[in-house]
Design a protein around this motif. Structure first.
Motif, PDB file in Angstrom:
ATOM      1  N   ALA A  87       2.172  -2.099   4.994  1.00 22.53           N
ATOM      2  CA  ALA A  87       1.644  -1.095   5.912  1.00 22.53           C
ATOM      3  C   ALA A  87       0.851  -1.837   6.975  1.00 22.53           C
ATOM      4  O   ALA A  87      -0.006  -2.665   6.653  1.00 22.53           O
ATOM      5  CB  ALA A  87       0.748  -0.113   5.163  1.00 22.53           C
TER       6      ALA A  87
ATOM      7  N   THR B 289       0.820  -1.209   0.000  1.00 27.00           N
ATOM      8  CA  THR B 289       0.000   0.000   0.000  1.00 27.00           C
ATOM      9  C   THR B 289       0.853   1.258   0.000  1.00 27.00           C
ATOM     10  O   THR B 289       1.747   1.419   0.814  1.00 27.00           O
ATOM     11  CB  THR B 289      -0.921   0.017   1.244  1.00 27.00           C
ATOM     12  OG1 THR B 289      -1.785  -1.104   1.181  1.00 27.00           O
ATOM     13  CG2 THR B 289      -1.751   1.293   1.289  1.00 27.00           C
ATOM     14  N   GLY B 290       0.582   2.149  -0.956  1.00 27.54           N
ATOM     15  CA  GLY B 290       1.267   3.433  -0.986  1.00 27.54           C
ATOM     16  C   GLY B 290       2.688   3.373  -1.503  1.00 27.54           C
ATOM     17  O   GLY B 290       3.365   4.399  -1.542  1.00 27.54           O
ATOM     18  N   VAL B 291       3.146   2.204  -1.911  1.00 27.70           N
ATOM     19  CA  VAL B 291       4.535   2.061  -2.363  1.00 27.70           C
ATOM     20  C   VAL B 291       4.538   1.659  -3.823  1.00 27.70           C
ATOM     21  O   VAL B 291       4.508   0.488  -4.172  1.00 27.70           O
ATOM     22  CB  VAL B 291       5.296   1.010  -1.530  1.00 27.70           C
ATOM     23  CG1 VAL B 291       6.754   0.956  -1.975  1.00 27.70           C
ATOM     24  CG2 VAL B 291       5.211   1.339  -0.059  1.00 27.70           C
TER      25      VAL B 291
ATOM     26  N   MET C 250       5.791  -0.872   7.837  1.00 32.57           N
ATOM     27  CA  MET C 250       5.674   0.528   8.239  1.00 32.57           C
ATOM     28  C   MET C 250       4.426   0.681   9.090  1.00 32.57           C
ATOM     29  O   MET C 250       3.324   0.388   8.647  1.00 32.57           O
ATOM     30  CB  MET C 250       5.586   1.417   7.009  1.00 32.57           C
ATOM     31  CG  MET C 250       6.870   1.436   6.199  1.00 32.57           C
ATOM     32  SD  MET C 250       6.554   1.699   4.452  1.00 32.57           S
ATOM     33  CE  MET C 250       5.936   0.077   3.984  1.00 32.57           C
TER      34      MET C 250
ATOM     35  N   THR D 146       7.420  -4.786   1.295  1.00 33.35           N
ATOM     36  CA  THR D 146       6.988  -3.718   2.181  1.00 33.35           C
ATOM     37  C   THR D 146       5.520  -3.913   2.522  1.00 33.35           C
ATOM     38  O   THR D 146       4.731  -4.359   1.685  1.00 33.35           O
ATOM     39  CB  THR D 146       7.191  -2.337   1.539  1.00 33.35           C
ATOM     40  OG1 THR D 146       6.308  -2.185   0.421  1.00 33.35           O
ATOM     41  CG2 THR D 146       8.625  -2.150   1.079  1.00 33.35           C
TER      42      THR D 146
ATOM     43  N   THR E 208       1.524   2.478  10.432  1.00 31.91           N
ATOM     44  CA  THR E 208       0.776   3.656  10.015  1.00 31.91           C
ATOM     45  C   THR E 208      -0.241   4.112  11.044  1.00 31.91           C
ATOM     46  O   THR E 208      -0.735   5.238  10.971  1.00 31.91           O
ATOM     47  CB  THR E 208       0.042   3.373   8.687  1.00 31.91           C
ATOM     48  OG1 THR E 208      -0.833   2.249   8.861  1.00 31.91           O
ATOM     49  CG2 THR E 208       1.040   3.062   7.579  1.00 31.91           C
TER      50      THR E 208
ATOM     51  N   VAL F  90      -2.681   5.767   4.056  1.00 36.70           N
ATOM     52  CA  VAL F  90      -1.984   6.360   2.912  1.00 36.70           C
ATOM     53  C   VAL F  90      -1.265   7.643   3.317  1.00 36.70           C
ATOM     54  O   VAL F  90      -0.143   7.913   2.877  1.00 36.70           O
ATOM     55  CB  VAL F  90      -2.975   6.623   1.761  1.00 36.70           C
ATOM     56  CG1 VAL F  90      -2.284   7.367   0.622  1.00 36.70           C
ATOM     57  CG2 VAL F  90      -3.559   5.308   1.247  1.00 36.70           C
TER      58      VAL F  90
ATOM     59  N   ALA G  54       7.557   7.885   3.210  1.00 36.26           N
ATOM     60  CA  ALA G  54       8.032   7.449   1.893  1.00 36.26           C
ATOM     61  C   ALA G  54       9.514   7.676   1.688  1.00 36.26           C
ATOM     62  O   ALA G  54      10.236   6.798   1.208  1.00 36.26           O
ATOM     63  CB  ALA G  54       7.223   8.147   0.795  1.00 36.26           C
TER      64      ALA G  54
ATOM     65  N   MET H 196       1.844   6.714   5.127  1.00 38.20           N
ATOM     66  CA  MET H 196       2.785   6.165   4.154  1.00 38.20           C
ATOM     67  C   MET H 196       3.508   7.280   3.422  1.00 38.20           C
ATOM     68  O   MET H 196       4.712   7.195   3.161  1.00 38.20           O
ATOM     69  CB  MET H 196       2.046   5.273   3.156  1.00 38.20           C
ATOM     70  CG  MET H 196       1.590   3.944   3.706  1.00 38.20           C
ATOM     71  SD  MET H 196       2.972   2.864   4.093  1.00 38.20           S
ATOM     72  CE  MET H 196       3.708   2.711   2.482  1.00 38.20           C
TER      73      MET H 196
END
Length: 264
Positions: free
Chosen positions: A84, A10-12, A204, A82, A206, A223, A230, A226
């Motif tokens: 989240a 997510t978000g990557v 990560m 990775t 969150t 998000v 980043a 994230m």
């Protein structure tokens, strides 16, 4: 050719951090995957967006077998994934990184193995150390060099999704020893181990999980955090890629030796 795989959650989705990039697709026995191939410091890197480049694939619909089989076919020897996650551990705060070393599997409807009989023998994967200790040590060192809040070790609870967990479930997971909760790490970690690739996860944090957080959980908050993390994540990934010895030979690379090794 040996390569390093990066699976973005997510978000990557930013393969532009690599050089000489080009987009490709590959048909596997389990379906087609899209990937980006590039280089960094002279090393070949294969990037796969777990949820698709437009984030259109929910966690319970991800084609985990196709992604892992494809990375193996492309020569990947090491995988940095990775995720989240929400935290169940007050010491693991939003904005921190966790290098998962164990998991609890609460998924329900996912195919978790390449070894289903037929062309492959019946096999039983050892998951005493599902996340490569050597890669975790490398990432921890890089994280400390960048002054990141990073924890080497933690138990990831994997749920089916796509809904978030109830406070009652989170309370149960905490009682069972869970530190973080997410929806994507299983069966990915098992399949990577069956395919004899050294696999590690950078989680990560969150948010705090339901019942621990004072507020209702939203995808937007995930998000947003994230986005804040980043640049740190990019530095962590690039530093790890640079530090990996492509000639390294870990126990993870011989996980299925008892069964004659993994064959494509």
């Amino acid at each position: 050719m040996s390569a390093i795989g990066v699976i973005g959650g997510t978000g990557v989705y930013d393969p532009s951090i690599f050089e000489n990039i080009h987009e490709e697709s590959l048909m596997t026995p389990y379906g087609e995957i899209d990937y980006v191939q590039g280089t960094y410091k002279g090393k070949t890197v294969i990037f796969v967006a777990r949820h698709g480049k437009d984030h259109t694939i929910p966690p319970h619909k991800i084609n985990y077998r196709a992604n892992i089989w494809g990375l193996k076919k492309l020569g990947v020897k090491f995988i940095i994934s990775t995720t989240a996650v929400g935290s169940l551990n007050k010491n693991f705060e939003p904005g921190h990184f966790v290098l998962t070393d164990q998991f609890l599997d609460f998924t329900k409807n996912r195919i978790t193995t390449f070894y289903e009989g037929g062309d492959r023998p019946v096999a039983h994967l050892d998951v005493t150390n599902p996340y490569c200790p050597e890669l975790r040590e490398i990432i921890e060192t890089v994280g400390k060099e960048h002054n990141l809040s990073i924890h080497n070790g933690g138990t990831y609870v994997c749920t089916e999704g796509p809904r978030f967990e109830t406070p009652a479930e989170i309370k149960m997971f905490h009682m069972l020893g869970g530190d973080t909760v997410g929806m994507t790490n299983v069966p990915e970690v098992n399949l990577a181990n069956e395919a004899e690739m050294a696999y590690t996860t950078i989680s990560m944090i969150t948010n705090y999980a339901a019942g621990i957080s004072e507020n209702a959980l939203t995808h937007g908050e995930v998000v947003e955090m994230m986005g804040e993390m980043a640049s740190q994540l990019k530095a962590l990934i690039l530093g790890t890629i640079e530090a990996i010895d492509m000639a390294a030979n870990y126990a993870a690379h011989h996980r299925m030796a008892e069964y004659g090794g993994f064959k494509l």
